[in-house]
Design an enzyme around this catalytic site. Structure first.
Site, PDB file in Angstrom:
ATOM      1  CG  ASP A   1      40.828  36.585  28.513  1.00 32.53           C
ATOM      2  OD1 ASP A   1      40.709  35.855  27.517  1.00 32.53           O
ATOM      3  OD2 ASP A   1      41.388  37.684  28.460  1.00 32.53           O
TER       4      ASP A   1
ATOM      5  N   GLY B   1      41.303  31.475  31.341  1.00 32.88           N
ATOM      6  CA  GLY B   1      41.056  30.498  32.391  1.00 32.88           C
ATOM      7  C   GLY B   1      42.281  30.223  33.253  1.00 32.88           C
TER       8      GLY B   1
HETATM    9  P1  IMP Z   1      42.522  34.807  32.444  1.00 36.07           P
HETATM   10  O1  IMP Z   1      43.527  34.312  33.440  1.00 36.07           O
HETATM   11  O2  IMP Z   1      43.067  34.869  31.055  1.00 36.07           O
HETATM   12  O3  IMP Z   1      41.209  34.055  32.495  1.00 36.07           O
HETATM   13  O4  IMP Z   1      42.252  36.314  32.774  1.00 36.07           O
HETATM   14  C1  IMP Z   1      41.517  36.672  33.832  1.00 36.07           C
HETATM   15  C2  IMP Z   1      41.896  38.029  34.353  1.00 36.07           C
HETATM   16  O5  IMP Z   1      42.335  38.940  33.344  1.00 36.07           O
HETATM   17  C3  IMP Z   1      40.653  38.608  34.942  1.00 36.07           C
HETATM   18  O6  IMP Z   1      40.539  38.283  36.310  1.00 36.07           O
HETATM   19  C4  IMP Z   1      40.815  40.078  34.685  1.00 36.07           C
HETATM   20  O7  IMP Z   1      41.510  40.660  35.780  1.00 36.07           O
HETATM   21  C5  IMP Z   1      41.662  40.173  33.449  1.00 36.07           C
HETATM   22  N1  IMP Z   1      40.863  40.392  32.227  1.00 36.07           N
HETATM   23  C6  IMP Z   1      40.611  39.513  31.246  1.00 36.07           C
HETATM   24  N2  IMP Z   1      39.877  40.057  30.269  1.00 36.07           N
HETATM   25  C7  IMP Z   1      39.643  41.329  30.646  1.00 36.07           C
HETATM   26  C8  IMP Z   1      38.918  42.417  30.038  1.00 36.07           C
HETATM   27  O8  IMP Z   1      38.333  42.338  28.945  1.00 36.07           O
HETATM   28  N3  IMP Z   1      38.899  43.580  30.744  1.00 36.07           N
HETATM   29  C9  IMP Z   1      39.521  43.733  31.947  1.00 36.07           C
HETATM   30  N4  IMP Z   1      40.197  42.737  32.545  1.00 36.07           N
HETATM   31  C10 IMP Z   1      40.265  41.546  31.897  1.00 36.07           C
END
Ligand code: IMP
Ligand code: MG
Length: 179
Positions: free
Chosen positions: A107, A109
């Protein structure tokens, strides 16, 4: 497959059918099998979310390789560092190996950046990132994401390993939160 599902009181609508996911995984496996030939490979699957993706992808991998499963554990750091996330579960010696990280979704990162930083400490030869889903518009980091299953818009999805507060991981298809 149902058009709508209820997860913890919220309504989600069918968004990506399982068949589309499997087509994307076929393409990923083809690329990986081509690019990883002759390398000393370890796949590192990030729990919990990626267990279904890892199981489907890894059965299509034909190059000799090993796989392990790790988890990011949150714990309270010192007052200056705040919440720290530590990667737990790497028992293999991955020094000089080609690491292929398997993630369910990237998402912003932020999570993958933590993972990358910690993996580099083990001095692997190289690290490739593979993610089933990628929210390109939400991504705020600048490291390369080498293999992407499907790019999706900045919407909240569940199913195929992805959860809403722990639930919904067992849905075969991907569902999106109704607006
Ligand atoms: P980031 O650190 O923003 O890249 O988020 C990554 C983490 O958020 C992922 O490993 C997921 O556990 C969670 N996540 C992000 N988007 C979603 C979604 O649309 N559905 C479910 N989990 C999500
Ligand atoms: Mg995750």
């Amino acid at each position: 497959m149902p058009q709508k599902v209820n997860v913890l009181g919220k309504t989600f609508e069918l968004y990506i059918p399982e068949s589309k996911i499997h087509e994307a995984i076929d393409r990923l496996a083809e690329q990986l099998n081509r690019d990883l030939k002759g390398k000393d490979v370890i796949f590192i699957s990030i729990l919990n979310g990626s267990f279904i993706f890892a199981a489907d992808l890894y059965r299509r991998i034909t190059v000799p390789s090993i796989i392990t499963f790790v988890k990011l554990a949150s714990y309270q750091g010192t007052s200056t560092t705040g919440k720290v996330k530590r990667l737990i579960g790497i028992n293999e010696d991955i020094q000089n190996m080609t690491v292929v990280v398997l993630e369910d979704i990237i998402d912003t990162g932020v999570t993958m950046e933590y993972i990358l930083k910690q993996l580099r400490g083990y001095e692997p030869k190289e690290i490739f990132i593979t993610t089933m889903f990628f929210k390109k518009e939400a991504f705020v980091k600048d490291f390369p994401i080498h293999y992407v299953g499907l790019e999706i818009p900045n919407k909240f999805i569940v199913g195929y390993g992805l959860d809403y507060d722990g639930y919904g991981r067992n849905l075969k298809d991907i569902y999106v939160l109704s607006e």
